[in-house]
Scaffold this active site. Structure first.
Site, mmCIF file in Angstrom:
data_model
loop_
_atom_site.group_PDB
_atom_site.id
_atom_site.type_symbol
_atom_site.label_atom_id
_atom_site.label_comp_id
_atom_site.label_asym_id
_atom_site.label_seq_id
_atom_site.Cartn_x
_atom_site.Cartn_y
_atom_site.Cartn_z
ATOM 1 N N ASP A 406 0.853 -1.192 0.000
ATOM 2 C CA ASP A 406 0.000 0.000 0.000
ATOM 3 C C ASP A 406 0.893 1.247 0.000
ATOM 4 O O ASP A 406 2.104 1.153 0.205
ATOM 5 C CB ASP A 406 -0.876 -0.061 1.263
ATOM 6 C CG ASP A 406 -1.939 1.018 1.305
ATOM 7 O OD1 ASP A 406 -2.301 1.552 0.242
ATOM 8 O OD2 ASP A 406 -2.429 1.309 2.425
ATOM 9 N N GLU A 409 2.718 5.078 -3.922
ATOM 10 C CA GLU A 409 2.714 6.047 -5.055
ATOM 11 C C GLU A 409 4.033 6.826 -5.138
ATOM 12 O O GLU A 409 4.428 7.169 -6.256
ATOM 13 C CB GLU A 409 1.530 7.007 -4.909
ATOM 14 C CG GLU A 409 0.183 6.324 -5.099
ATOM 15 C CD GLU A 409 -0.187 5.386 -3.953
ATOM 16 O OE1 GLU A 409 0.219 5.673 -2.813
ATOM 17 O OE2 GLU A 409 -0.846 4.367 -4.210
ATOM 18 N N ASP A 480 -8.846 3.446 -2.831
ATOM 19 C CA ASP A 480 -9.902 3.865 -1.921
ATOM 20 C C ASP A 480 -11.130 4.413 -2.627
ATOM 21 O O ASP A 480 -11.332 5.624 -2.748
ATOM 22 C CB ASP A 480 -9.343 4.907 -0.945
ATOM 23 C CG ASP A 480 -8.247 4.306 -0.079
ATOM 24 O OD1 ASP A 480 -8.095 3.061 -0.081
ATOM 25 O OD2 ASP A 480 -7.542 5.072 0.594
HETATM 26 O O1 MIG Z 1 -3.947 6.059 4.410
HETATM 27 O O2 MIG Z 1 -3.819 0.806 5.646
HETATM 28 O O3 MIG Z 1 -5.875 2.041 0.197
HETATM 29 O O4 MIG Z 1 -6.891 -0.165 1.570
HETATM 30 O O5 MIG Z 1 -7.014 0.003 4.362
HETATM 31 C C1 MIG Z 1 -4.741 4.926 4.308
HETATM 32 C C2 MIG Z 1 -4.983 1.555 5.741
HETATM 33 C C3 MIG Z 1 -3.885 3.706 4.210
HETATM 34 C C4 MIG Z 1 -5.012 2.939 2.226
HETATM 35 C C5 MIG Z 1 -5.431 1.712 1.495
HETATM 36 C C6 MIG Z 1 -6.495 0.991 2.253
HETATM 37 C C7 MIG Z 1 -5.983 0.623 3.624
HETATM 38 C C8 MIG Z 1 -5.529 1.886 4.358
HETATM 39 N N1 MIG Z 1 -4.530 2.588 3.560
#
Ligand code: MIG
Length: 756
Positions: A406, A409, A480
């Site tokens: 996650d 980017e 998201d």
């Molecule tokens: O700033 O890890 O897209 O699936 O549950 C949010 C917490 C961070 C973004 C991800 C999401 C995940 C969440 N993350």
């Protein structure tokens, strides 16, 4: 960027070097159907991150002077090059396919000239124009449809819209006018009445794609930096053009079979008790489930490669083992940001070895993410990727079976990373500007290679950020979304365009991530989700919980029906992955993929094909209990009633909340799986084929579903042939798997016969 007049050229084999007054450029025939157009300002040798290995195939390139310019032909594609580096592409008979725009540019008028001057004087943000290092402007004939471009919002056809490639984590509800999301896949396919072709801009800087938003006469693409480096891909059909792109950038390797099962997740399953309740209820309510996802709360202070053991009764490995005994595989999140903390080994090691991105002054660059102040691993360096790959051992030792990348980017809480943060591009320093869109791609590559080396099973990596070619290492989800109907609607064009952009293994958060879902929305979403290659229910902390049982017995019953339908067709889905690995054919396909002459199919946003045999026309509007279904050419069976329809036609289908309209093409043989609570609960000894009479055949693939033994030939491949009476013949095309089926049955409209 000025090219000026073409003053000379040299041909060496497949390559033509072009001298313009102002620049040198190169055109290369990579294969007879793939032409590379290149003009490099950035250091020579900066290699592609999308394309691995030598892609050249024999080409007899003919080059001659013609008129004011040059004429090139591979026998399959003709190209002309003229002053100003105007490049035109023609088919093998000389008909124009993709031509340079030679008219006047008319940038969109957003403000009057007077206003513009005032805004500039005041230093207003909006007055600033993005500067591009180069632009390529192609002519529109008026009949173009554009597909691909990754995970962009909006609709199937990208014509009339403009997009930016800059991996972006923006949590606000994504709508049609968003220009950038998490992924940058600078590839699109153009379909006209007479031709189809692809363009892949292999440039990782911020890039721009204006698909006729500015003008009806031209479209253009360009980038803020880097090289002018694009590939023109010819083909006779959409599948062929996509296959050429997949040939260049690689296909998605066959996954472990359990990854095709159902995944349950939530940011908010914080302690063992939360997980346990979900695991227990899944089995109690008889909803098949293969995977449970561990979001950031399993970590100690959000430190990557740590586990908060207190939350797991002091022994998380024992708990994961207990889940595994019941068929649940653990997927754990891992974020790139490494907490800046004295004594934290991952941080200290990274600093000592120089493995983090740096400021131009050479200090470790710090921004904030979940753990607070954090450093960013420099994944562009092979050493850093190896290091990160080794670190996966921590997760494997706990019993984790999949890694969820996650925030890559990369996302950052204290404003974006400055353009000049210094990363590494293989063997040399490179600015954030160049490495940004590659960051998630390289992180996924690191995780994939590490897992492959350490575990030996087919690695399961899920990534949020991508670049072209990420499919070689990872599956992805669309990030998201929100629990809103517009996002269920958007899921269809988004997933099929990801497939047309080379990312076939994708899914959306079923039920929606942000905001509160409703029973109806969740049930309609599972009817789409059960066909998504990645099938995961996920939601954000603080939102309404969205396991089906939060909505009562009726919801559980309907939800279960679709999760079971998913499992029923896992053997068919697995076959699609097998095909995908060899050809790049996506799993979810827009109708236009197989019916490219069909006008309705070209812009169909609310139906999709699951492989080429199954058409799904889900209800994606609140309050609807019937819908108009469009069926393209051919004979189709209503999956639920077995009623036959002849397309092209439109039918009104009753679709109360428990019904998702599904149609199966006549002449289909669909391999199905026995009912199971999870993949592998029972050894698949018998195979049952669901038969829909008509002329047709299907190739079915079977292996151990787990490791790479299939690459040594340890698999079975069957061919089933069906005729108009519904009779099925079976042949074994390859017999390398040690545990083939003992029995095969054909079930034709309820009549079952043993065929092997
Ligand atoms: O700033 O890890 O897209 O699936 O549950 C949010 C917490 C961070 C973004 C991800 C999401 C995940 C969440 N993350």
């Amino acid at each position: 960027m000025k090219f000026g007049k073409l003053t000379g050229y040299q041909t060496t084999g497949r390559q033509v070097s072009l001298d313009f007054e102002g620049q040198r450029a190169v055109i290369t025939a990579v294969t007879p159907e793939i032409i590379r157009v290149f003009c490099g300002w950035e250091e020579a040798g900066s290699r592609s991150h999308a394309i691995e290995g030598d892609k050249e195939k024999p080409v007899a390139l003919e080059v001659k002077q013609r008129g004011k310019g040059l004429f090139l032909s591979t026998g399959k594609v003709q190209v002309t090059v003229e002053d100003g580096f105007a490049v035109d592409f023609f088919d093998e008979t000389g008909r124009p396919v993709c031509q340079e725009y030679r008219g006047e540019r008319r940038p969109l008028q957003r403000v009057s000239g007077q206003q513009q001057r005032l805004l500039e004087e005041e230093g207003h943000e909006g007055a600033r124009q993005e500067t591009m290092a180069f632009e390529v402007v192609k002519r529109l004939t008026g009949r173009e449809h554009f597909y691909g471009l990754g995970d962009k919002t909006g609709f199937l056809d990208k014509r009339h819209y403009a997009y930016t490639m800059w991996n972006t984590d923006d949590p606000s509800p994504q709508v049609d006018c968003f220009q950038a999301l998490y992924k940058s896949i600078p590839f699109f396919i153009t379909l006209t009445d007479t031709h189809v072709y692809g363009i892949f801009l292999d440039n990782s800087y911020k890039s721009f794609f204006n698909m006729g938003q500015e003008s009806e006469e031209y479209y253009y693409f360009g980038a803020a930096g880097g090289n002018l480096d694009y590939y023109y891909l010819a083909g006779d059909s959409l599948p062929q053009v996509l296959a050429r792109y997949m040939y260049l950038t690689g296909t998605c390797p066959l996954p472990q079979k359990w990854t095709l099962g159902y995944h349950q997740s939530r940011w908010g399953y914080t302690v063992q008790e939360d997980m346990e309740e979900v695991a227990r209820t899944m089995r109690e309510k008889d909803i098949p489930c293969d995977a449970l996802h561990f979001d950031i709360d399993y970590m100690q202070d959000f430190k990557v490669f740590t586990w908060n053991e207190e939350r797991y009764h002091g022994d998380s490995a024992a708990y994961l083992e207990s889940l595994a005994r019941r068929g649940f595989k653990a997927v754990a999140i891992s974020d790139p940001g490494v907490k800046k903390e004295k004594g934290y080994p991952v941080y200290e090691e990274g600093v000592e070895k120089g493995f983090f991105a740096k400021t131009p002054q050479g200090e470790v660059y710090i921004n904030a993410v979940w753990p607070g102040d954090a450093a960013f691993p420099d994944f562009g360096s092979p050493k850093v990727r190896d290091w990160w790959g080794e670190k996966q051992k921590f997760l494997l030792d706990k019993g984790v079976r999949g890694v969820w990348n996650d925030m890559n980017e990369p996302a950052s809480f204290h404003g974006p990373l400055p353009d000049d943060v210094v990363f590494t591009d293989e063997d040399r320093p490179a600015p954030h500007q160049r490495m940004h869109n590659l960051y998630g791609h390289l992180m996924a590559q690191a995780a994939y290679s590490g897992l492959k080396r350490l575990d030996g099973r087919r690695p399961f990596v899920i990534t949020r950020a991508c670049y072209a070619g990420s499919q070689k290492y990872a599956t992805c989800w669309t990030g998201d979304n929100h629990s809103i109907w517009a996002h269920l609607q958007m899921a269809i064009p988004q997933l099929v365009n990801l497939g047309l952009s080379g990312m076939p293994f994708a899914g959306t958060d079923v039920g929606g991530f942000g905001s509160d879902t409703t029973e109806e929305l969740l049930l309609r979403w599972v009817q789409v989700g059960c066909f998504s290659p990645l099938f995961r229910n996920h939601s954000a902390m603080g939102t309404r919980r969205q396991e089906p049982w939060q909505f009562g017995d009726r919801a559980v019953e309907i939800y279960r029906k679709y999760v079971k339908l998913r499992y029923h067709w896992i053997p068919y889905l697995y076959d699609l992955f097998w095909e995908e690995e060899r050809t790049g054919a996506p799993i979810l396909r827009p109708l236009v993929y197989h019916y490219e002459k069909d006008e309705t199919a070209k812009t169909c946003n609310d139906e999709f094909l699951f492989g080429d045999r199954i058409l799904v026309a889900p209800v994606v509007e609140q309050g609807k209990d019937k819908r108009l279904v469009y069926l393209p050419e051919g004979e189709w069976y209503d999956y639920w009633s077995r009623e036959k329809q002849t397309g092209p036609c439109a039918v009104i289908k009753d679709a109360p909340i428990e019904v998702c309209p599904i149609y199966v093409k006549a002449g289909s043989v669909l391999p199905t799986m026995e009912e199971m609570a999870y993949v592998g609960e029972k050894e698949p000894e018998t195979l049952t084929l669901e038969v829909f009479p008509g002329e047709g055949e299907w190739e079915h693939y079977l292996d151990n579903g787990e490791d790479f033994a299939y690459r040594e030939g340890r698999y079975h491949q069957y061919r089933f042939t069906v005729d108009k009476t519904g009779a099925v013949q079976v042949e074994i095309l390859h017999g390398g798997y040690e545990k083939p089926y003992r029995h095969i049955y054909a079930d034709c409209m309820g009549e079952k016969t043993e065929i092997l």
